[in-house]
Design a protein around this motif. Structure first.
Motif, PDB file in Angstrom:
ATOM      1  N   GLU A 146       0.833  -1.205   0.000  1.00 28.97           N
ATOM      2  CA  GLU A 146       0.000   0.000   0.000  1.00 28.97           C
ATOM      3  C   GLU A 146       0.866   1.253   0.000  1.00 28.97           C
ATOM      4  O   GLU A 146       0.564   2.226  -0.697  1.00 28.97           O
ATOM      5  N   GLU A 147       1.938   1.222   0.795  1.00 31.35           N
ATOM      6  CA  GLU A 147       2.859   2.358   0.827  1.00 31.35           C
ATOM      7  C   GLU A 147       3.453   2.600  -0.555  1.00 31.35           C
ATOM      8  O   GLU A 147       3.529   3.733  -1.032  1.00 31.35           O
ATOM      9  N   LEU A 148       3.898   1.512  -1.194  1.00 32.95           N
ATOM     10  CA  LEU A 148       4.565   1.638  -2.488  1.00 32.95           C
ATOM     11  C   LEU A 148       3.593   2.105  -3.569  1.00 32.95           C
ATOM     12  O   LEU A 148       3.927   2.975  -4.380  1.00 32.95           O
ATOM     13  N   ARG A 149       2.398   1.547  -3.592  1.00 30.80           N
ATOM     14  CA  ARG A 149       1.424   1.931  -4.614  1.00 30.80           C
ATOM     15  C   ARG A 149       0.975   3.382  -4.444  1.00 30.80           C
ATOM     16  O   ARG A 149       0.536   4.021  -5.398  1.00 30.80           O
ATOM     17  N   ALA A 150       1.093   3.882  -3.218  1.00 33.48           N
ATOM     18  CA  ALA A 150       0.756   5.282  -2.963  1.00 33.48           C
ATOM     19  C   ALA A 150       1.911   6.216  -3.319  1.00 33.48           C
ATOM     20  O   ALA A 150       1.779   7.436  -3.208  1.00 33.48           O
ATOM     21  N   GLY A 151       3.037   5.638  -3.729  1.00 37.88           N
ATOM     22  CA  GLY A 151       4.176   6.449  -4.129  1.00 37.88           C
ATOM     23  C   GLY A 151       5.047   6.914  -2.985  1.00 37.88           C
ATOM     24  O   GLY A 151       5.877   7.815  -3.160  1.00 37.88           O
ATOM     25  N   ARG A 152       4.898   6.289  -1.810  1.00 38.65           N
ATOM     26  CA  ARG A 152       5.683   6.690  -0.647  1.00 38.65           C
ATOM     27  C   ARG A 152       6.908   5.786  -0.483  1.00 38.65           C
ATOM     28  O   ARG A 152       6.797   4.563  -0.556  1.00 38.65           O
ATOM     29  N   THR A 153       8.051   6.397  -0.239  1.00 40.01           N
ATOM     30  CA  THR A 153       9.276   5.641  -0.020  1.00 40.01           C
ATOM     31  C   THR A 153       9.157   4.835   1.263  1.00 40.01           C
ATOM     32  O   THR A 153       8.780   5.361   2.316  1.00 40.01           O
ATOM     33  N   LEU A 154       9.491   3.568   1.170  1.00 40.99           N
ATOM     34  CA  LEU A 154       9.402   2.665   2.320  1.00 40.99           C
ATOM     35  C   LEU A 154      10.766   2.557   2.989  1.00 40.99           C
ATOM     36  O   LEU A 154      11.749   2.163   2.355  1.00 40.99           O
ATOM     37  N   VAL A 155      10.842   2.928   4.250  1.00 42.28           N
ATOM     38  CA  VAL A 155      12.076   2.836   5.025  1.00 42.28           C
ATOM     39  C   VAL A 155      11.808   1.943   6.227  1.00 42.28           C
ATOM     40  O   VAL A 155      10.971   2.264   7.070  1.00 42.28           O
ATOM     41  N   VAL A 156      12.492   0.825   6.302  1.00 44.00           N
ATOM     42  CA  VAL A 156      12.293  -0.142   7.387  1.00 44.00           C
ATOM     43  C   VAL A 156      13.644  -0.447   8.021  1.00 44.00           C
ATOM     44  O   VAL A 156      14.567  -0.898   7.345  1.00 44.00           O
ATOM     45  N   GLU A 157      13.742  -0.207   9.317  1.00 43.79           N
ATOM     46  CA  GLU A 157      14.989  -0.470  10.022  1.00 43.79           C
ATOM     47  C   GLU A 157      15.110  -1.930  10.422  1.00 43.79           C
ATOM     48  O   GLU A 157      16.222  -2.464  10.493  1.00 43.79           O
ATOM     49  N   ASP A 158      13.979  -2.573  10.715  1.00 39.65           N
ATOM     50  CA  ASP A 158      13.990  -3.985  11.083  1.00 39.65           C
ATOM     51  C   ASP A 158      12.653  -4.604  10.684  1.00 39.65           C
ATOM     52  O   ASP A 158      11.613  -4.276  11.263  1.00 39.65           O
ATOM     53  N   CYS A 159      12.690  -5.473   9.685  1.00 35.01           N
ATOM     54  CA  CYS A 159      11.448  -6.088   9.180  1.00 35.01           C
ATOM     55  C   CYS A 159      10.698  -6.869  10.249  1.00 35.01           C
ATOM     56  O   CYS A 159       9.475  -6.984  10.195  1.00 35.01           O
ATOM     57  N   MET A 160      11.433  -7.417  11.212  1.00 37.51           N
ATOM     58  CA  MET A 160      10.813  -8.289  12.194  1.00 37.51           C
ATOM     59  C   MET A 160       9.985  -7.535  13.234  1.00 37.51           C
ATOM     60  O   MET A 160       9.120  -8.117  13.886  1.00 37.51           O
TER      61      MET A 160
END
Length: 294
Positions: free
Chosen positions: A171-185
């Motif tokens: 949803e973040e990506l389709r909305a055009g927002r950069t996804l920043v994740v420090e820890d997927c878990m």
């Protein structure tokens, strides 16, 4: 801001206790000032911990001795300016100029994507970076080639179902927002429910920049780490800039490739369909022919 979480408790204790981790860098400079020498240092790189995590920062500072009438040093006047953002911006602009120069020389779309991924991966010291294209149904991402530093396996030639990464991520990506994740878990957008997917690509931390054109998610530019990592604001901004420039370069290279292919086919058609022509001049009774008959 310079003290971060150390304020206000840092007011009062000796500097050596406040900046223990960088004392080997600043201690000798302060000692020179205490001995009566005015010291000016510009653009000094340091690694500090002021908010609970390590940061690479840059400072410009001066230490001037305050002298008693008898000539002894009474104290120091310290003037300190943090220039971390300025340095990061200068480095970013320099990198983007170099990137544009490199991409301008390339004509193969795959080489364009891999070159951009390699340059950014090396610049930010990440384990893997790459460019993936989304299919027409908006369901699958395909990576043709990518770059790794050896710490992460390549994803080249792999196709992945987007929804397997979690609905909030997509949803973040389709909305055009950069996804920043420090820890997927532990990130709620990725989370343990989709741990198997993240594990299958050896990723624990990431930046993913979506490329949305005409309301459609067309591609992603990604940076992956196998371990948790804190991403800076400057790193996210640079990833976005590189993704946009890569897309523009890809569009240019594809257009040029299509034009060359079209010209080549036209030339073949002309050559294959060319017919010989004779001309007879009745007045002189002479015959001339096109080169095909000579």
């Amino acid at each position: 801001v310079i003290l971060g979480g150390r304020h206000p408790s840092a007011l009062g204790p000796p500097l050596r206790e406040i900046w223990t981790t960088i004392w080997h860098d600043v201690g000798p400079v302060i000692q020179r000032a205490l001995e009566g020498e005015a010291v000016y240092c510009e653009n000094v790189p340091l690694t500090i911990d002021r908010f609970g995590y390590k940061e690479d920062v840059h400072f410009t500072f001066s230490f001037s001795p305050v002298i008693y009438e008898n000539g002894s040093v009474a104290g120091l006047l310290a003037v300190v300016a943090e220039i971390t953002k300025q340095v990061a911006n200068d480095q970013r602009l320099g990198f983007l100029v170099e990137l544009s120069d490199r991409l301008r020389q390339l004509v193969d779309p795959v080489e364009v994507a891999v070159t951009a991924a390699e340059m950014l991966g090396q610049h930010l010291k990440v384990s893997r970076s790459g460019y993936g294209e989304i299919d027409e149904a908006q369901e699958i991402v395909l990576v043709k080639r990518d770059w790794t530093n050896g710490a992460a396996a390549s994803l080249a030639g792999q196709a992945r179902i987007l929804d397997a990464f979690g609905p909030q991520v997509i949803e973040e990506l389709r909305a055009g927002r950069t996804l920043v994740v420090e820890d997927c878990m532990i990130d709620p957008r990725a989370g343990e429910a989709y741990a198997a997917t993240w594990s299958s690509i050896g990723t624990r931390s990431l930046i993913v920049v979506p490329l949305v054109k005409e309301g459609q998610l067309r591609a992603i530019f990604y940076l992956h780490e196998p371990q948790p990592r804190r991403w800076s604001e400057a790193e996210g901004a640079l990833a976005r800039d590189v993704a946009e420039r890569t897309w523009d370069a890809l569009e240019r290279s594809r257009a040029e490739l299509a034009l060359r292919t079209s010209e080549s086919r036209l030339t073949l058609a002309i050559d294959a369909g060319r017919m010989a022509v004779w001309e007879h001049e009745t007045a002189t009774d002479t015959v001339t022919a096109t080169p095909e008959l000579k």
